[in-house]
Design a protein around this motif. Structure first.
Motif, PDB file in Angstrom:
ATOM      1  N   VAL A 217      12.168   0.804  -9.297  1.00 58.31           N
ATOM      2  CA  VAL A 217      13.173   0.122  -8.477  1.00 58.31           C
ATOM      3  C   VAL A 217      13.396   0.857  -7.163  1.00 58.31           C
ATOM      4  N   ASP A 218      13.341   2.200  -7.179  1.00 62.73           N
ATOM      5  CA  ASP A 218      13.491   2.982  -5.941  1.00 62.73           C
ATOM      6  C   ASP A 218      12.309   2.742  -5.012  1.00 62.73           C
ATOM      7  N   ILE A 219      11.114   2.673  -5.606  1.00 65.92           N
ATOM      8  CA  ILE A 219       9.916   2.442  -4.802  1.00 65.92           C
ATOM      9  C   ILE A 219       9.940   1.045  -4.197  1.00 65.92           C
ATOM     10  N   ALA A 220      10.445   0.090  -4.954  1.00 63.19           N
ATOM     11  CA  ALA A 220      10.570  -1.274  -4.435  1.00 63.19           C
ATOM     12  C   ALA A 220      11.438  -1.281  -3.184  1.00 63.19           C
ATOM     13  N   MET A 221      12.592  -0.612  -3.252  1.00 62.36           N
ATOM     14  CA  MET A 221      13.504  -0.561  -2.108  1.00 62.36           C
ATOM     15  C   MET A 221      12.888   0.203  -0.942  1.00 62.36           C
ATOM     16  N   ALA A 222      12.165   1.295  -1.251  1.00 63.11           N
ATOM     17  CA  ALA A 222      11.549   2.110  -0.201  1.00 63.11           C
ATOM     18  C   ALA A 222      10.395   1.380   0.480  1.00 63.11           C
ATOM     19  N   SER A 223       9.951   0.279  -0.130  1.00 66.84           N
ATOM     20  CA  SER A 223       8.848  -0.496   0.443  1.00 66.84           C
ATOM     21  C   SER A 223       9.317  -1.833   1.001  1.00 66.84           C
ATOM     22  N   GLY A 224      10.629  -1.992   1.104  1.00 69.34           N
ATOM     23  CA  GLY A 224      11.175  -3.167   1.764  1.00 69.34           C
ATOM     24  C   GLY A 224      11.321  -4.393   0.892  1.00 69.34           C
TER      25      GLY A 224
ATOM     26  N   SER B   7      14.304  -6.628  -4.550  1.00 70.16           N
ATOM     27  CA  SER B   7      14.544  -6.468  -5.981  1.00 70.16           C
ATOM     28  C   SER B   7      13.279  -6.001  -6.666  1.00 70.16           C
ATOM     29  N   ALA B   8      13.435  -5.379  -7.849  1.00 73.12           N
ATOM     30  CA  ALA B   8      12.288  -4.911  -8.607  1.00 73.12           C
ATOM     31  C   ALA B   8      11.434  -6.076  -9.088  1.00 73.12           C
ATOM     32  N   ALA B   9      12.076  -7.183  -9.421  1.00 71.71           N
ATOM     33  CA  ALA B   9      11.336  -8.349  -9.914  1.00 71.71           C
ATOM     34  C   ALA B   9      10.426  -8.917  -8.821  1.00 71.71           C
ATOM     35  N   HIS B  10      11.001  -9.067  -7.619  1.00 68.64           N
ATOM     36  CA  HIS B  10      10.212  -9.564  -6.483  1.00 68.64           C
ATOM     37  C   HIS B  10       9.050  -8.617  -6.193  1.00 68.64           C
ATOM     38  N   PHE B  11       9.335  -7.329  -6.214  1.00 70.48           N
ATOM     39  CA  PHE B  11       8.309  -6.319  -5.959  1.00 70.48           C
ATOM     40  C   PHE B  11       7.198  -6.396  -7.003  1.00 70.48           C
ATOM     41  N   SER B  12       7.570  -6.494  -8.280  1.00 68.66           N
ATOM     42  CA  SER B  12       6.579  -6.522  -9.356  1.00 68.66           C
ATOM     43  C   SER B  12       5.657  -7.726  -9.236  1.00 68.66           C
ATOM     44  N   ARG B  13       6.221  -8.889  -8.893  1.00 72.20           N
ATOM     45  CA  ARG B  13       5.391 -10.089  -8.732  1.00 72.20           C
ATOM     46  C   ARG B  13       4.395  -9.912  -7.587  1.00 72.20           C
ATOM     47  N   ALA B  14       4.903  -9.410  -6.449  1.00 77.21           N
ATOM     48  CA  ALA B  14       4.031  -9.226  -5.289  1.00 77.21           C
ATOM     49  C   ALA B  14       2.951  -8.172  -5.574  1.00 77.21           C
ATOM     50  N   TYR B  15       3.337  -7.118  -6.271  1.00 78.27           N
ATOM     51  CA  TYR B  15       2.400  -6.034  -6.581  1.00 78.27           C
ATOM     52  C   TYR B  15       1.286  -6.526  -7.491  1.00 78.27           C
ATOM     53  N   ARG B  16       1.654  -7.248  -8.553  1.00 81.23           N
ATOM     54  CA  ARG B  16       0.666  -7.754  -9.492  1.00 81.23           C
ATOM     55  C   ARG B  16      -0.286  -8.739  -8.806  1.00 81.23           C
ATOM     56  N   GLN B  17       0.260  -9.564  -7.931  1.00 87.23           N
ATOM     57  CA  GLN B  17      -0.563 -10.544  -7.222  1.00 87.23           C
ATOM     58  C   GLN B  17      -1.563  -9.853  -6.301  1.00 87.23           C
ATOM     59  N   PHE B  18      -1.134  -8.754  -5.674  1.00 89.68           N
ATOM     60  CA  PHE B  18      -1.985  -8.076  -4.686  1.00 89.68           C
ATOM     61  C   PHE B  18      -3.011  -7.155  -5.356  1.00 89.68           C
ATOM     62  N   PHE B  19      -2.580  -6.379  -6.371  1.00 89.31           N
ATOM     63  CA  PHE B  19      -3.451  -5.379  -6.978  1.00 89.31           C
ATOM     64  C   PHE B  19      -3.989  -5.783  -8.359  1.00 89.31           C
ATOM     65  N   SER B  20      -3.553  -6.925  -8.861  1.00 89.88           N
ATOM     66  CA  SER B  20      -3.982  -7.414 -10.182  1.00 89.88           C
ATOM     67  C   SER B  20      -3.599  -6.471 -11.308  1.00 89.88           C
TER      68      SER B  20
ATOM     69  N   GLN C 177       0.833  -1.201   0.000  1.00 90.65           N
ATOM     70  CA  GLN C 177       0.000   0.000   0.000  1.00 90.65           C
ATOM     71  C   GLN C 177       0.871   1.256   0.000  1.00 90.65           C
ATOM     72  N   ARG C 178       1.985   1.202   0.722  1.00 92.74           N
ATOM     73  CA  ARG C 178       2.944   2.310   0.682  1.00 92.74           C
ATOM     74  C   ARG C 178       3.487   2.465  -0.730  1.00 92.74           C
ATOM     75  N   ALA C 179       3.838   1.344  -1.339  1.00 89.40           N
ATOM     76  CA  ALA C 179       4.391   1.372  -2.692  1.00 89.40           C
ATOM     77  C   ALA C 179       3.402   1.986  -3.671  1.00 89.40           C
ATOM     78  N   ARG C 180       2.129   1.627  -3.547  1.00 85.68           N
ATOM     79  CA  ARG C 180       1.132   2.162  -4.477  1.00 85.68           C
ATOM     80  C   ARG C 180       0.992   3.672  -4.330  1.00 85.68           C
ATOM     81  N   ALA C 181       1.027   4.159  -3.100  1.00 87.49           N
ATOM     82  CA  ALA C 181       0.953   5.604  -2.889  1.00 87.49           C
ATOM     83  C   ALA C 181       2.133   6.309  -3.556  1.00 87.49           C
ATOM     84  N   LEU C 182       3.321   5.741  -3.426  1.00 88.02           N
ATOM     85  CA  LEU C 182       4.500   6.341  -4.052  1.00 88.02           C
ATOM     86  C   LEU C 182       4.420   6.265  -5.572  1.00 88.02           C
TER      87      LEU C 182
END
Length: 340
Positions: free
Chosen positions: A303-310, A313-326, A289-294
């Motif tokens: 990639v910066d937003i991925a790191m700022a959201s814990g 990697s950008a790949a890990h972040f993208s997979r988690a984001y797509r799974q959560f927000f479709s 949710q923090r990442a989406r706001a950013l």
């Protein structure tokens, strides 16, 4: 030769939000941004109307101004007729920007110049909801404390580094005053009336509006975690607070459990019982949710937003984001400032 009338006027302005009675009529300009918050605007203007009505005096006059002088459509679809366009208003003592959804669409050189001109004249400049964005974009909140709606606080801090952003109902700093939106404007205007016209009138206005508890500016914008989550479990609330404080560098589940002297299994049971999900899932949702706001409110790289959201990697972040927000992060970047 010193103009005594001018000096008295300046002294009145200097005491706008201080405990010093003002005798002059205060002229207020409300600048409406398309898709402004109707409830936020009403919360600002109705206390002034009631102050005049209860006192039998014309303590306040106001004008509604729009960019072109045409009616402005609020976020609820209703239109409000403007009195005039920018530059045609009577000289104000206070100018308040009322916004809500997508205020950046209204940002332009003409608006910026107009606000800066009033600033140089010593006008008190304020904002409601996301109107703080337009003041900050014009450089008028630099080196000032200011607030904005809680959904936009994080991105506001990221974009305007010279603004001291505070998570409060309303904030008054020098000749700048900002409120977070909704009914926060009512609290701020009751405080204004108290400062200018006395505590008794402020109470009378509050009674007329059937508003039994005037909140202080430093009050939190959101209800407590206990109320939002429907639990008073101290251990659970402590862990959630720690999660919210460590979104960029997440704490491990064992560390969180140790903070409240429980085992990992007991922490899992706490989250399952009260929130119907695991601590890991809850924590990840907070970070996403923090990442989406950013993503939606800043132009930072993915990639910066991925790191700022814990996320490591950008790949890990993208997979988690797509799974959560479709939706992929790269496809979710349209400006989505809060709908009021």
């Amino acid at each position: 030769m010193i103009n005594i009338t001018l000096l008295l006027h300046i002294n009145d302005l200097l005491s706008m939000f201080t405990a010093k009675a003002i005798t002059k009529t205060i002229n207020v300009v409300f600048y409406l941004v398309p898709e402004f918050s109707m409830i936020g605007f009403s919360a600002l203007v109705d206390p002034l109307r009631q102050a005049n009505n209860v006192s039998g005096e014309t303590f306040y006059r106001w004008q509604v101004v729009s960019a072109t002088g045409e009616a402005v459509v609020a976020s609820n679809g209703m239109s409000l007729i403007a009195d005039c366009a920018i530059g045609q208003e009577a000289t104000p003592d206070m100018l308040i920007i009322c916004a809500g959804f997508n205020p950046e669409k209204d940002q332009c050189k003409r608006l910026q110049t107009w606000l800066q001109q009033h600033s140089r004249r010593g006008v008190w400049l304020g904002s409601q909801d996301t109107g703080s964005y337009l003041l900050a974009k014009s450089g008028l909140l630099n080196d000032h404390r200011a607030t904005i709606h809680w959904e936009n606080l994080m991105a506001f801090k990221e974009v305007f580094r010279r603004v001291e952003v505070v998570d409060e109902l309303y904030e008054i700093d020098g000749r700048r005053f900002t409120c977070s939106g909704g009914l926060a404007g009512l609290d701020m205007m009751l405080y204004l009336i108290q400062c200018q016209r006395g505590h008794e009138l402020s109470l009378s206005v509050s009674d007329e509006l059937i508003y039994s508890h005037m909140r202080e500016g430093k009050a939190p914008q959101r209800m407590s975690s206990a109320l939002r989550l429907g639990t008073n479990n101290r251990k659970l609330l402590t862990v959630i607070g720690a999660m919210e404080d460590h979104l960029e560098e997440p704490l491990s589940i064992p560390t969180l459990a140790a903070m409240v002297n429980v085992s990992e299994r007991e922490l899992e049971r706490l989250f399952s019982r009260h929130l119907q999900q695991s601590p890991g899932r809850y924590y990840r949702a907070k970070r996403l949710q923090r990442a989406r706001a950013l993503l939606q409110q800043t132009d930072r790289q993915v990639v910066d937003i991925a790191m700022a959201s814990g996320f490591g990697s950008a790949a890990h972040f993208s997979r988690a984001y797509r799974q959560f927000f479709s939706v992929a992060p790269s496809q979710d970047r349209q400006p989505q400032l809060r709908r009021a």
